[in-house]
Design a protein around this motif. Structure first.
Motif, PDB file in Angstrom:
ATOM      1  N   UNK A   1     -26.645  -9.871   6.633  1.00 41.91           N
ATOM      2  CA  UNK A   1     -25.180  -9.914   6.666  1.00 41.91           C
ATOM      3  C   UNK A   1     -24.735 -10.900   7.744  1.00 41.91           C
ATOM      4  N   UNK A   2     -24.185 -12.018   7.319  1.00 38.47           N
ATOM      5  CA  UNK A   2     -23.601 -12.983   8.268  1.00 38.47           C
ATOM      6  C   UNK A   2     -22.107 -12.692   8.311  1.00 38.47           C
ATOM      7  N   UNK A   3     -21.697 -11.946   9.352  1.00 40.85           N
ATOM      8  CA  UNK A   3     -20.326 -11.429   9.417  1.00 40.85           C
ATOM      9  C   UNK A   3     -19.341 -12.474   9.949  1.00 40.85           C
ATOM     10  N   UNK A   4     -18.272 -12.667   9.189  1.00 40.23           N
ATOM     11  CA  UNK A   4     -17.117 -13.450   9.643  1.00 40.23           C
ATOM     12  C   UNK A   4     -15.869 -12.561   9.644  1.00 40.23           C
ATOM     13  N   UNK A   5     -15.870 -11.550   8.734  1.00 34.86           N
ATOM     14  CA  UNK A   5     -14.747 -10.605   8.639  1.00 34.86           C
ATOM     15  C   UNK A   5     -14.891  -9.592   9.766  1.00 34.86           C
ATOM     16  N   UNK A   6     -13.842  -9.381  10.564  1.00 38.59           N
ATOM     17  CA  UNK A   6     -13.941  -8.376  11.627  1.00 38.59           C
ATOM     18  C   UNK A   6     -14.255  -6.990  11.059  1.00 38.59           C
ATOM     19  N   UNK A   7     -14.976  -6.180  11.857  1.00 37.16           N
ATOM     20  CA  UNK A   7     -15.399  -4.840  11.430  1.00 37.16           C
ATOM     21  C   UNK A   7     -14.275  -3.834  11.719  1.00 37.16           C
ATOM     22  N   UNK A   8     -14.130  -2.828  10.838  1.00 36.77           N
ATOM     23  CA  UNK A   8     -13.117  -1.761  10.987  1.00 36.77           C
ATOM     24  C   UNK A   8     -11.731  -2.353  11.218  1.00 36.77           C
ATOM     25  N   UNK A   9     -11.359  -3.280  10.322  1.00 30.89           N
ATOM     26  CA  UNK A   9     -10.148  -4.084  10.538  1.00 30.89           C
ATOM     27  C   UNK A   9      -9.082  -3.919   9.466  1.00 30.89           C
ATOM     28  N   UNK A  10      -9.380  -3.164   8.389  1.00 31.07           N
ATOM     29  CA  UNK A  10      -8.420  -3.050   7.282  1.00 31.07           C
ATOM     30  C   UNK A  10      -8.499  -4.221   6.320  1.00 31.07           C
ATOM     31  N   UNK A  11      -9.633  -4.972   6.374  1.00 29.13           N
ATOM     32  CA  UNK A  11      -9.792  -6.174   5.534  1.00 29.13           C
ATOM     33  C   UNK A  11     -10.915  -5.993   4.504  1.00 29.13           C
ATOM     34  N   UNK A  12     -11.431  -4.767   4.369  1.00 32.56           N
ATOM     35  CA  UNK A  12     -12.461  -4.421   3.374  1.00 32.56           C
ATOM     36  C   UNK A  12     -13.762  -5.180   3.577  1.00 32.56           C
ATOM     37  N   UNK A  13     -14.117  -5.487   4.823  1.00 30.76           N
ATOM     38  CA  UNK A  13     -15.370  -6.219   5.079  1.00 30.76           C
ATOM     39  C   UNK A  13     -16.590  -5.497   4.540  1.00 30.76           C
ATOM     40  N   UNK A  14     -16.723  -4.202   4.862  1.00 31.40           N
ATOM     41  CA  UNK A  14     -17.874  -3.423   4.389  1.00 31.40           C
ATOM     42  C   UNK A  14     -17.882  -3.276   2.877  1.00 31.40           C
TER      43      UNK A  14
ATOM     44  N   UNK B   1       0.881  -1.175   0.000  1.00 37.26           N
ATOM     45  CA  UNK B   1       0.000   0.000   0.000  1.00 37.26           C
ATOM     46  C   UNK B   1       0.912   1.218   0.000  1.00 37.26           C
ATOM     47  N   UNK B   2       0.867   1.964  -1.102  1.00 35.06           N
ATOM     48  CA  UNK B   2       1.692   3.169  -1.215  1.00 35.06           C
ATOM     49  C   UNK B   2       0.779   4.380  -1.381  1.00 35.06           C
TER      50      UNK B   2
ATOM     51  N   UNK C   1       5.673 -10.092   7.823  1.00 37.03           N
ATOM     52  CA  UNK C   1       4.532  -9.604   8.604  1.00 37.03           C
ATOM     53  C   UNK C   1       4.214  -8.173   8.172  1.00 37.03           C
ATOM     54  N   UNK C   2       2.930  -7.877   8.005  1.00 37.82           N
ATOM     55  CA  UNK C   2       2.526  -6.533   7.565  1.00 37.82           C
ATOM     56  C   UNK C   2       1.131  -6.215   8.087  1.00 37.82           C
ATOM     57  N   UNK C   3       0.863  -4.946   8.291  1.00 41.26           N
ATOM     58  CA  UNK C   3      -0.494  -4.496   8.599  1.00 41.26           C
ATOM     59  C   UNK C   3      -1.274  -4.397   7.298  1.00 41.26           C
ATOM     60  N   UNK C   4      -2.550  -4.765   7.325  1.00 39.88           N
ATOM     61  CA  UNK C   4      -3.391  -4.667   6.125  1.00 39.88           C
ATOM     62  C   UNK C   4      -4.174  -3.359   6.121  1.00 39.88           C
ATOM     63  N   UNK C   5      -4.220  -2.685   4.975  1.00 40.79           N
ATOM     64  CA  UNK C   5      -4.986  -1.445   4.834  1.00 40.79           C
ATOM     65  C   UNK C   5      -4.557  -0.413   5.861  1.00 40.79           C
ATOM     66  N   UNK C   6      -5.552   0.257   6.477  1.00 40.07           N
ATOM     67  CA  UNK C   6      -5.235   1.238   7.513  1.00 40.07           C
ATOM     68  C   UNK C   6      -5.204   0.572   8.890  1.00 40.07           C
ATOM     69  N   UNK C   7      -5.302  -0.762   8.917  1.00 38.64           N
ATOM     70  CA  UNK C   7      -5.200  -1.522  10.145  1.00 38.64           C
ATOM     71  C   UNK C   7      -6.553  -1.661  10.831  1.00 38.64           C
ATOM     72  N   UNK C   8      -6.545  -2.237  12.039  1.00 39.42           N
ATOM     73  CA  UNK C   8      -5.375  -2.661  12.806  1.00 39.42           C
ATOM     74  C   UNK C   8      -4.940  -4.113  12.565  1.00 39.42           C
TER      75      UNK C   8
END
Length: 288
Positions: free
Chosen positions: A88-101, A14-15, A242-249
């Motif tokens: 919405x059956x959520x498995x992806x954590x919310x506000x996590x930098x994993x683009x769930x929303x 991510x640049x 090891x890296x943080x994804x997106x804006x984290x956490x």
């Protein structure tokens, strides 16, 4: 009820290249989908309303929800009289930098294309996705891609070298706006995007590990020291990179040998409630 899968994504790079006139940042990032996914259920309604149903108390059930915005956009654009219930059956954590929303919105676009018989192409759906959020276009396509502009210009890449991914999310949420707000462009450490593209094309696992980088990481680490702790522990337990994804956490570790996966997973469980072992999906889904 029509069901659609909404997979999470991670950023291999991510640049941030600069600030745009429209207020967004110019980015260059390589994203790939992993097999941690939400499940979206879509059911037609005759009253014209859009309803969000979710057991997760952190998920908004109104116009703030990106899946709601996706349904409203298609409804308004194509004059659809019917409504829809979106479960919405959520498995992806919310506000996590994993683009769930964003992935939920993309799955809603794809599902409603079928439910409402709109016959839109994947490119048209991705174009609509760009109006909802920067990651939605990528999530419509899935697979692995170079995303540029504000994240909506997508160039497909082949699947990265095969490996295990361990995701660890500390029990905090991160505001993307806050992270970008704290970014000092003259201090940014730029990852080598070209080297990452080469690593993916040549299936060079070591080069992929060496080329991972995230320009937002330093900002989030200052705001949330617990992200640093997880990174250190993951490295200590034997992740290859090891890296943080997106804006984290959320932090992810890349592991080639399965024998090491359990050790890292079990070690992290002491620091972190939400730990997942996943595989890369790598390739795009078709709309068929």
């Amino acid at each position: 009820m029509l069901y659609v899968k909404a997979p999470a994504k991670i950023n291999l790079t991510l640049d941030v290249l600069g600030k745009r006139e429209d207020g967004y940042h110019e980015v260059e990032m390589i994203m790939t989908t992993v097999d941690l996914a939400d499940r979206i259920g879509l059911e037609s309604r005759n009253d014209g309303q859009i309803r969000i149903i979710s057991a997760d108390r952190f998920v908004p059930d109104d116009h703030r929800n990106l899946a709601y915005q996706a349904a409203k956009l298609l409804k308004d654009t194509y004059g659809i009289k019917k409504g829809v219930s979106i479960t919405l059956e959520k498995k992806i954590p919310v506000a996590a930098g994993l683009a769930g929303g964003s992935s939920d919105a993309a799955a809603t676009l794809k599902g409603l294309n079928e439910l409402w018989k709109l016959k839109l192409t994947v490119d048209q759906l991705a174009e609509h996705g760009a109006k909802i959020g920067s990651d939605v276009s990528f999530c419509v396509y899935g697979g692995t891609a170079l995303a540029t502009g504000r994240g909506e210009q997508i160039q497909e890449l082949t699947a990265p070298p095969n490996c295990w991914i361990i995701l660890a999310k500390p029990s905090i949420g991160v505001s993307t706006a806050d992270v970008y707000g704290g970014l000092k462009l003259h201090e940014v450490i730029h990852p080598d995007t070209k080297a990452m593209i080469r690593a993916i094309q040549e299936k060079d696992y070591e080069l992929m590990c060496e080329s991972m980088g995230n320009a937002l990481e330093s900002v989030t680490l200052k705001l949330h020291p617990e992200v640093s702790t997880i990174k250190e522990q993951m490295t200590k337990f034997g992740a290859d990179a090891v890296l943080m994804s997106g804006s984290g956490p959320t932090v992810f570790g890349v592991v080639q040998h399965e024998s090491r996966v359990n050790r890292i997973y079990n070690g992290l469980r002491g620091f972190c409630d939400e730990v997942y072992v996943v595989r890369l999906l790598g390739e795009r889904d078709s709309l068929d």
